[in-house]
Design a protein around this motif. Structure first.
Motif, PDB file in Angstrom:
ATOM      1  N   LYS A 146       0.834  -1.202   0.000  1.00 12.77           N
ATOM      2  CA  LYS A 146       0.000   0.000   0.000  1.00 12.77           C
ATOM      3  C   LYS A 146       0.871   1.256   0.000  1.00 12.77           C
ATOM      4  O   LYS A 146       0.576   2.237  -0.701  1.00 12.77           O
ATOM      5  N   GLN A 147       1.946   1.237   0.780  1.00 17.71           N
ATOM      6  CA  GLN A 147       2.842   2.386   0.806  1.00 17.71           C
ATOM      7  C   GLN A 147       3.487   2.614  -0.559  1.00 17.71           C
ATOM      8  O   GLN A 147       3.593   3.754  -1.018  1.00 17.71           O
ATOM      9  N   GLN A 148       3.888   1.523  -1.196  1.00 17.77           N
ATOM     10  CA  GLN A 148       4.519   1.660  -2.504  1.00 17.77           C
ATOM     11  C   GLN A 148       3.540   2.205  -3.537  1.00 17.77           C
ATOM     12  O   GLN A 148       3.906   3.044  -4.372  1.00 17.77           O
ATOM     13  N   ARG A 149       2.297   1.734  -3.503  1.00 20.89           N
ATOM     14  CA  ARG A 149       1.299   2.245  -4.442  1.00 20.89           C
ATOM     15  C   ARG A 149       1.052   3.731  -4.226  1.00 20.89           C
ATOM     16  O   ARG A 149       0.904   4.512  -5.192  1.00 20.89           O
ATOM     17  N   ALA A 150       1.003   4.157  -2.968  1.00 22.99           N
ATOM     18  CA  ALA A 150       0.790   5.575  -2.672  1.00 22.99           C
ATOM     19  C   ALA A 150       1.971   6.422  -3.149  1.00 22.99           C
ATOM     20  O   ALA A 150       1.783   7.513  -3.712  1.00 22.99           O
ATOM     21  N   MET A 151       3.181   5.910  -2.938  1.00 23.82           N
ATOM     22  CA  MET A 151       4.360   6.650  -3.384  1.00 23.82           C
ATOM     23  C   MET A 151       4.426   6.721  -4.900  1.00 23.82           C
ATOM     24  O   MET A 151       4.831   7.749  -5.471  1.00 23.82           O
ATOM     25  N   GLU A 152       4.048   5.648  -5.579  1.00 28.85           N
ATOM     26  CA  GLU A 152       4.028   5.670  -7.042  1.00 28.85           C
ATOM     27  C   GLU A 152       3.016   6.686  -7.556  1.00 28.85           C
ATOM     28  O   GLU A 152       3.277   7.388  -8.548  1.00 28.85           O
ATOM     29  N   GLN A 153       1.865   6.779  -6.888  1.00 30.35           N
ATOM     30  CA  GLN A 153       0.853   7.750  -7.295  1.00 30.35           C
ATOM     31  C   GLN A 153       1.355   9.178  -7.096  1.00 30.35           C
ATOM     32  O   GLN A 153       1.160  10.047  -7.955  1.00 30.35           O
ATOM     33  N   GLU A 154       2.004   9.444  -5.966  1.00 33.60           N
ATOM     34  CA  GLU A 154       2.557  10.774  -5.718  1.00 33.60           C
ATOM     35  C   GLU A 154       3.625  11.128  -6.745  1.00 33.60           C
ATOM     36  O   GLU A 154       3.675  12.262  -7.239  1.00 33.60           O
ATOM     37  N   THR A 155       4.472  10.171  -7.074  1.00 30.81           N
ATOM     38  CA  THR A 155       5.524  10.423  -8.061  1.00 30.81           C
ATOM     39  C   THR A 155       4.924  10.718  -9.430  1.00 30.81           C
ATOM     40  O   THR A 155       5.398  11.606 -10.162  1.00 30.81           O
ATOM     41  N   LYS A 156       3.881   9.975  -9.783  1.00 33.84           N
ATOM     42  CA  LYS A 156       3.221  10.210 -11.067  1.00 33.84           C
ATOM     43  C   LYS A 156       2.583  11.595 -11.125  1.00 33.84           C
ATOM     44  O   LYS A 156       2.665  12.284 -12.162  1.00 33.84           O
ATOM     45  N   GLU A 157       1.958  12.019 -10.038  1.00 34.49           N
ATOM     46  CA  GLU A 157       1.346  13.342 -10.010  1.00 34.49           C
ATOM     47  C   GLU A 157       2.401  14.444 -10.131  1.00 34.49           C
ATOM     48  O   GLU A 157       2.191  15.443 -10.840  1.00 34.49           O
ATOM     49  N   PHE A 176      10.064  16.033  -6.701  1.00 35.07           N
ATOM     50  CA  PHE A 176       9.966  14.830  -7.529  1.00 35.07           C
ATOM     51  C   PHE A 176      11.219  13.970  -7.388  1.00 35.07           C
ATOM     52  O   PHE A 176      11.140  12.730  -7.295  1.00 35.07           O
ATOM     53  N   ALA A 177      12.396  14.591  -7.359  1.00 38.63           N
ATOM     54  CA  ALA A 177      13.646  13.841  -7.217  1.00 38.63           C
ATOM     55  C   ALA A 177      13.702  13.126  -5.866  1.00 38.63           C
ATOM     56  O   ALA A 177      14.095  11.951  -5.777  1.00 38.63           O
ATOM     57  N   LEU A 178      13.291  13.826  -4.793  1.00 35.77           N
ATOM     58  CA  LEU A 178      13.308  13.200  -3.470  1.00 35.77           C
ATOM     59  C   LEU A 178      12.307  12.048  -3.384  1.00 35.77           C
ATOM     60  O   LEU A 178      12.605  10.983  -2.822  1.00 35.77           O
ATOM     61  N   LYS A 179      11.099  12.239  -3.942  1.00 31.51           N
ATOM     62  CA  LYS A 179      10.101  11.173  -3.931  1.00 31.51           C
ATOM     63  C   LYS A 179      10.581   9.975  -4.750  1.00 31.51           C
ATOM     64  O   LYS A 179      10.321   8.820  -4.396  1.00 31.51           O
ATOM     65  N   LEU A 180      11.265  10.259  -5.841  1.00 30.49           N
ATOM     66  CA  LEU A 180      11.769   9.162  -6.678  1.00 30.49           C
ATOM     67  C   LEU A 180      12.818   8.347  -5.932  1.00 30.49           C
ATOM     68  O   LEU A 180      12.857   7.112  -6.026  1.00 30.49           O
ATOM     69  N   ILE A 181      13.663   9.029  -5.163  1.00 25.52           N
ATOM     70  CA  ILE A 181      14.677   8.315  -4.376  1.00 25.52           C
ATOM     71  C   ILE A 181      14.020   7.479  -3.288  1.00 25.52           C
ATOM     72  O   ILE A 181      14.385   6.311  -3.056  1.00 25.52           O
ATOM     73  N   LEU A 182      13.020   8.051  -2.596  1.00 28.15           N
ATOM     74  CA  LEU A 182      12.330   7.311  -1.538  1.00 28.15           C
ATOM     75  C   LEU A 182      11.607   6.091  -2.102  1.00 28.15           C
ATOM     76  O   LEU A 182      11.597   5.021  -1.486  1.00 28.15           O
ATOM     77  N   LEU A 183      11.006   6.252  -3.269  1.00 32.55           N
ATOM     78  CA  LEU A 183      10.336   5.115  -3.903  1.00 32.55           C
ATOM     79  C   LEU A 183      11.338   4.037  -4.274  1.00 32.55           C
ATOM     80  O   LEU A 183      11.076   2.833  -4.088  1.00 32.55           O
ATOM     81  N   LYS A 184      12.495   4.438  -4.769  1.00 32.94           N
ATOM     82  CA  LYS A 184      13.516   3.457  -5.150  1.00 32.94           C
ATOM     83  C   LYS A 184      14.079   2.754  -3.924  1.00 32.94           C
ATOM     84  O   LYS A 184      14.393   1.555  -3.968  1.00 32.94           O
TER      85      LYS A 184
END
Length: 345
Positions: A146-157, A176-184
């Protein structure tokens, strides 16, 4: 001045690698095709060059935080993680163990960099797995999903906002760069567990293949035990002599055995074309009985019914009465009378 030029080249190379990664993700080619593997090798080479330049520049230090870096420099943290993803796409079976080891090493470098910069400490994304029961493990996986799906949605937005005409694009790009790092970081933790399991199986397969090859080498005939290997050469693959039986002058070049082939061929001429029996039926049954495949014995056979003497009138009358009683019973109880609505005969 030199460092600035090198930094620009690193950023350009990383941007090209990101575009190639997107092309790989949407490629219609099969992952095992030669063209797809060429693209994988090209992306891996581009990312390796970026990582080498980053190490030469000593860009990231444990004494600094993400706030000390520009947005373009923060994106370079993802280079090692992207290289680990690309290496996993290599499908060469012979190089699978080394490829997985390199992918695992790059994932661990990415985690170390995030730890040194305090990214993991602040987010708490990477934690060592504890020994818990199956129910807690399942709930933990569901929560992480669920956390990963939420982070992917935020990154997409955020990525969609970058395509717009907002005034604060620099702030959006940094977020966006920080969210991308956290998602990775979140994805790499799962990738490390999968790579470790696959690496263990790949090493076992490599050891099994090595053992089979060694056993095959042991079964290959050797000519080292020959007394005179130069005069009696043996083919190591077939075990057959390589030199002819006789030389040009008719002299034997190797030992041979005389056999009466004419008599053997003559005996095979006048014989049926099918296999002849080797034993009689009685012999076969005797052999099967000795093996215990024939069941014998059983209960006592019923005694035969005694015949009624024609002069014994009392016995004859009793038999007639018995038969008549049986006939009356069959008349009163026809066949199928006890069935409930079916099978009446």
């Amino acid at each position: 001045m030199d460092d600035t030029n090198a930094d620009v080249s690193v950023g350009l190379g990383f941007s090209r690698a990101q575009q190639q990664l997107k092309s790989l993700a949407s490629s219609p080619l099969a992952s095992t095709s030669d063209e797809y593997q060429k693209q994988v090798q090209s992306v891996a080479k581009q990312l390796q060059q970026c990582i080498t330049q980053i190490q030469q520049l000593s860009l990231f230090s444990s004494n600094e935080t993400p706030d000390d870096y520009s947005t373009s420099e923060l994106k370079l943290i993802l280079a090692t993680a992207y290289l680990g993803d690309v290496l996993q796409k290599t499908t060469s079976p012979d190089l699978r163990v080394s490829v997985l080891e390199q992918a695992l090493k790059n994932y661990q470098k990415f985690q170390t960099t995030c730890q040194d910069l305090g990214i993991i400490k602040h987010t708490g994304q990477v934690q060592k797995a504890k020994h818990v029961d199956a129910g807690q493990t399942r709930m933990h996986k569901i929560e992480r999903f669920k956390q990963q799906r939420a982070m992917e949605q935020e990154t997409k937005e955020l990525e969609e906002r970058l395509m717009g005409d907002e005034d604060d694009l620099e702030e959006v790009e940094r977020e966006f760069a920080l969210k991308l790092i956290l998602l990775k970081v979140h994805q790499v933790q799962d990738d490390i567990h999968m790579v470790e399991r696959e690496l263990e199986m790949a090493r076992q397969m490599a050891n099994m293949k090595r053992s089979r090859d060694e056993q095959q080498d042991d079964r290959v005939p050797s000519s080292e035990w020959r007394l005179d290997p130069h005069s009696y050469n043996v083919d190591l693959q077939t075990g057959q002599p390589t030199r002819p039986l006789f030389n040009e002058r008719g002299q034997p070049t190797r030992p041979f055995v005389l056999t009466n082939n004419r008599q053997m061929i003559k005996d095979q001429v006048f014989r049926p074309g099918w296999a002849l029996p080797t034993m009689s039926v009685d012999e076969y049954l005797q052999q099967e009985q000795e093996r215990g495949n024939i069941i014998s014995g059983g209960g006592k056979e019923p005694e035969p019914k005694a015949e009624i003497d024609d002069n014994d009138y009392d016995a004859l009358d009793a038999e007639v009465v018995k038969q008549r009683g049986w006939d009356d019973f069959k008349d009163n109880n026809p066949r199928g009378a006890g069935n409930m609505g079916g099978n009446r005969g």
